[in-house]
Design a protein around this motif. Structure first.
Motif, PDB file in Angstrom:
ATOM      1  N   LEU A   1       0.817  -1.210   0.000  1.00  0.00           N
ATOM      2  CA  LEU A   1       0.000   0.000   0.000  1.00  0.00           C
ATOM      3  C   LEU A   1       0.855   1.266   0.000  1.00  0.00           C
ATOM      4  O   LEU A   1       0.438   2.294  -0.530  1.00  0.00           O
ATOM      5  CB  LEU A   1      -0.936   0.017   1.208  1.00  0.00           C
ATOM      6  CG  LEU A   1      -1.981  -1.102   1.291  1.00  0.00           C
ATOM      7  CD1 LEU A   1      -2.883  -0.896   2.498  1.00  0.00           C
ATOM      8  CD2 LEU A   1      -2.813  -1.175   0.016  1.00  0.00           C
ATOM      9  N   ARG A   2       2.034   1.197   0.602  1.00  0.00           N
ATOM     10  CA  ARG A   2       2.897   2.378   0.669  1.00  0.00           C
ATOM     11  C   ARG A   2       3.186   2.909  -0.732  1.00  0.00           C
ATOM     12  O   ARG A   2       3.518   2.162  -1.649  1.00  0.00           O
ATOM     13  CB  ARG A   2       4.206   2.041   1.381  1.00  0.00           C
ATOM     14  CG  ARG A   2       5.201   3.210   1.448  1.00  0.00           C
ATOM     15  CD  ARG A   2       6.395   2.872   2.303  1.00  0.00           C
ATOM     16  NE  ARG A   2       6.020   2.770   3.702  1.00  0.00           N
ATOM     17  CZ  ARG A   2       5.926   3.790   4.556  1.00  0.00           C
ATOM     18  NH1 ARG A   2       6.166   5.030   4.105  1.00  0.00           N
ATOM     19  NH2 ARG A   2       5.579   3.614   5.807  1.00  0.00           N
TER      20      ARG A   2
ATOM     21  N   CYS B   1      -6.453   8.639  -8.410  1.00  0.00           N
ATOM     22  CA  CYS B   1      -6.248   7.689  -7.316  1.00  0.00           C
ATOM     23  C   CYS B   1      -6.425   6.232  -7.743  1.00  0.00           C
ATOM     24  O   CYS B   1      -7.412   5.882  -8.389  1.00  0.00           O
ATOM     25  CB  CYS B   1      -7.202   8.011  -6.172  1.00  0.00           C
ATOM     26  SG  CYS B   1      -6.910   9.652  -5.469  1.00  0.00           S
TER      27      CYS B   1
ATOM     28  N   MET C   1       0.537   6.229   2.263  1.00  0.00           N
ATOM     29  CA  MET C   1      -0.159   6.447   1.003  1.00  0.00           C
ATOM     30  C   MET C   1      -0.304   7.942   0.731  1.00  0.00           C
ATOM     31  O   MET C   1      -0.278   8.767   1.653  1.00  0.00           O
ATOM     32  CB  MET C   1      -1.540   5.781   1.037  1.00  0.00           C
ATOM     33  CG  MET C   1      -1.509   4.293   1.365  1.00  0.00           C
ATOM     34  SD  MET C   1      -3.154   3.507   1.343  1.00  0.00           S
ATOM     35  CE  MET C   1      -3.384   3.267  -0.422  1.00  0.00           C
TER      36      MET C   1
ATOM     37  N   TYR D   1      -6.663   3.735  -5.480  1.00  0.00           N
ATOM     38  CA  TYR D   1      -7.651   3.217  -4.536  1.00  0.00           C
ATOM     39  C   TYR D   1      -8.701   4.301  -4.301  1.00  0.00           C
ATOM     40  O   TYR D   1      -8.367   5.478  -4.133  1.00  0.00           O
ATOM     41  CB  TYR D   1      -7.005   2.866  -3.187  1.00  0.00           C
ATOM     42  CG  TYR D   1      -6.183   1.604  -3.186  1.00  0.00           C
ATOM     43  CD1 TYR D   1      -6.722   0.409  -2.705  1.00  0.00           C
ATOM     44  CD2 TYR D   1      -4.875   1.601  -3.640  1.00  0.00           C
ATOM     45  CE1 TYR D   1      -5.968  -0.762  -2.688  1.00  0.00           C
ATOM     46  CE2 TYR D   1      -4.118   0.437  -3.639  1.00  0.00           C
ATOM     47  CZ  TYR D   1      -4.669  -0.735  -3.159  1.00  0.00           C
ATOM     48  OH  TYR D   1      -3.926  -1.892  -3.146  1.00  0.00           O
TER      49      TYR D   1
ATOM     50  N   SER E   1      -4.595   5.945   6.297  1.00  0.00           N
ATOM     51  CA  SER E   1      -3.849   6.002   5.032  1.00  0.00           C
ATOM     52  C   SER E   1      -2.469   6.601   5.239  1.00  0.00           C
ATOM     53  O   SER E   1      -1.469   6.128   4.668  1.00  0.00           O
ATOM     54  CB  SER E   1      -4.611   6.828   3.999  1.00  0.00           C
ATOM     55  OG  SER E   1      -5.874   6.274   3.714  1.00  0.00           O
TER      56      SER E   1
ATOM     57  N   LYS F   1       1.095   4.125  -2.795  1.00  0.00           N
ATOM     58  CA  LYS F   1      -0.086   4.134  -3.660  1.00  0.00           C
ATOM     59  C   LYS F   1      -0.924   5.376  -3.367  1.00  0.00           C
ATOM     60  O   LYS F   1      -0.828   5.993  -2.299  1.00  0.00           O
ATOM     61  CB  LYS F   1      -0.919   2.874  -3.452  1.00  0.00           C
ATOM     62  CG  LYS F   1      -0.180   1.564  -3.691  1.00  0.00           C
ATOM     63  CD  LYS F   1       0.307   1.442  -5.109  1.00  0.00           C
ATOM     64  CE  LYS F   1       0.815   0.029  -5.415  1.00  0.00           C
ATOM     65  NZ  LYS F   1       1.959  -0.375  -4.588  1.00  0.00           N
ATOM     66  N   THR F   2      -1.773   5.740  -4.321  1.00  0.00           N
ATOM     67  CA  THR F   2      -2.663   6.890  -4.145  1.00  0.00           C
ATOM     68  C   THR F   2      -4.048   6.404  -3.735  1.00  0.00           C
ATOM     69  O   THR F   2      -4.567   5.440  -4.290  1.00  0.00           O
ATOM     70  CB  THR F   2      -2.775   7.699  -5.444  1.00  0.00           C
ATOM     71  OG1 THR F   2      -3.127   6.811  -6.523  1.00  0.00           O
ATOM     72  CG2 THR F   2      -1.457   8.377  -5.770  1.00  0.00           C
ATOM     73  N   ILE F   3      -4.633   7.064  -2.762  1.00  0.00           N
ATOM     74  CA  ILE F   3      -5.976   6.708  -2.298  1.00  0.00           C
ATOM     75  C   ILE F   3      -6.848   7.953  -2.279  1.00  0.00           C
ATOM     76  O   ILE F   3      -6.435   9.019  -1.806  1.00  0.00           O
ATOM     77  CB  ILE F   3      -5.954   6.030  -0.911  1.00  0.00           C
ATOM     78  CG1 ILE F   3      -7.378   5.613  -0.505  1.00  0.00           C
ATOM     79  CG2 ILE F   3      -5.298   6.909   0.150  1.00  0.00           C
ATOM     80  CD1 ILE F   3      -7.435   4.728   0.726  1.00  0.00           C
TER      81      ILE F   3
END
Length: 305
Positions: A153-154, A211, A179, A213, A174, A156-158
């Motif tokens: 997850l690190r 994003c 993130m 996510y 997050s 990544k865009t959420i």
């Protein structure tokens, strides 16, 4: 209901204390007198299967059908439907409290016609719902813990679609995962969103286009029904992971199926299965996760809030 002298019927879904406190007088906790008449709904009945549930020293029975509510002055529900039919049967009902934030299971027009006050308890299970979103995300990112290689997850865009109580917990969690976080909510001021150290988007279109996510934290109503559609989803970068801890009705299911068909990278994680669940299970194995029931509030801590 001790604060008013009413008889209380508690139709808990998965939790009850917070909802009972909503019925208590300001600054106090609800007191259950010795003559209280209390019942529970199916969700809690399953939760406490095999053992008695005691509230205020009184064993709580399970009401049978609509007639089980006929002598209730107050009703606490989680997932149970408070319909016009139920309100017709509950002649003494004065107040109904939804143990949670969403209240689309309450017929508000029927409540108004019956002079029944309708309330909710926003914030009581928000952290539980936010944590469930990440539990599902981690499960999918690590290939269902099957032994296959996964992703992290690190970095990544959420995007957080809806920045209420749950959305704010999602933002905090997050950040802990490293993130990059953005949010969109047309009813929340931009400075409130940026005050959490995240980026505020001007539109849902912008949020989805940036994003990988998307965490859905919006209510279901006339404005949001089927609003998460192909126009939004198709703009998501690779990999595209949609996380729904809200309501299934906010998803346009035709668009959902189109995304599955056109985008092999697309994943859908949901706390409530869509109506097209069978088709997704048949054709897109390993690309979805549906919980057995709506269980955002199914934690010991949320149950006691």
């Amino acid at each position: 209901m001790g604060a008013t002298g009413y008889t209380a019927r508690a139709d808990f879904g998965s939790r009850g204390t917070g909802a009972i406190n909503a019925l208590a007088r300001p600054g106090g906790r609800a007191r259950i007198p010795g003559m209280v008449h209390v019942g529970i709904g199916y969700d809690v009945h399953a939760l406490v299967e095999g053992r008695k549930l005691i509230l205020g020293g009184v064993e709580i029975p399970h009401p049978k059908g609509l007639e089980g509510h006929s002598d209730a002055d107050a009703l606490i529900v989680r997932s149970d439907i408070v319909s016009a039919e139920l309100l017709d049967a509950a002649k003494r009902l004065k107040i109904v409290v939804r143990a949670g934030a969403g209240y689309d299971n309450l017929d508000l027009e029927a409540c108004t016609r019956h002079n029944v006050v309708a309330m909710n308890t926003p914030g009581q299970n928000s952290n539980a719902v936010a944590e469930l979103a990440f539990e599902m995300m981690l499960y999918m990112a690590r290939s269902g813990f099957s032994g296959k290689s996964g992703t992290e997850l690190r970095g990544k865009t959420i995007g957080i679609h809806g920045f209420g109580n749950v959305g704010r917990y999602v933002a905090e969690i997050s950040g802990g995962f490293g993130m990059t976080v953005s949010a969109f909510d047309p009813y929340i001021a931009e400075d409130v969103i940026t005050g959490y150290g995240i980026r505020a988007c001007k539109s849902a279109k912008e949020l989805y286009s940036e994003c990988q996510y998307i965490s859905l934290n919006i209510p279901f109503n006339k404005e949001t029904g089927s609003s998460v559609n192909y126009s939004l989803l198709s703009g998501m970068p690779v990999p595209a992971v949609l996380v729904n801890t809200a309501r299934k009705e906010i998803i346009d299911e035709e668009s959902l199926l189109k995304m599955f068909a056109e985008r092999p990278d697309f994943r859908y994680l949901s706390d409530v299965a869509p109506d097209c669940k069978a088709l997704i299970e048949e054709k897109y194995s390993g690309r979805f996760l549906f919980t057995a029931k709506k269980m955002g509030a199914q934690t010991e801590e949320a149950n006691s809030n």
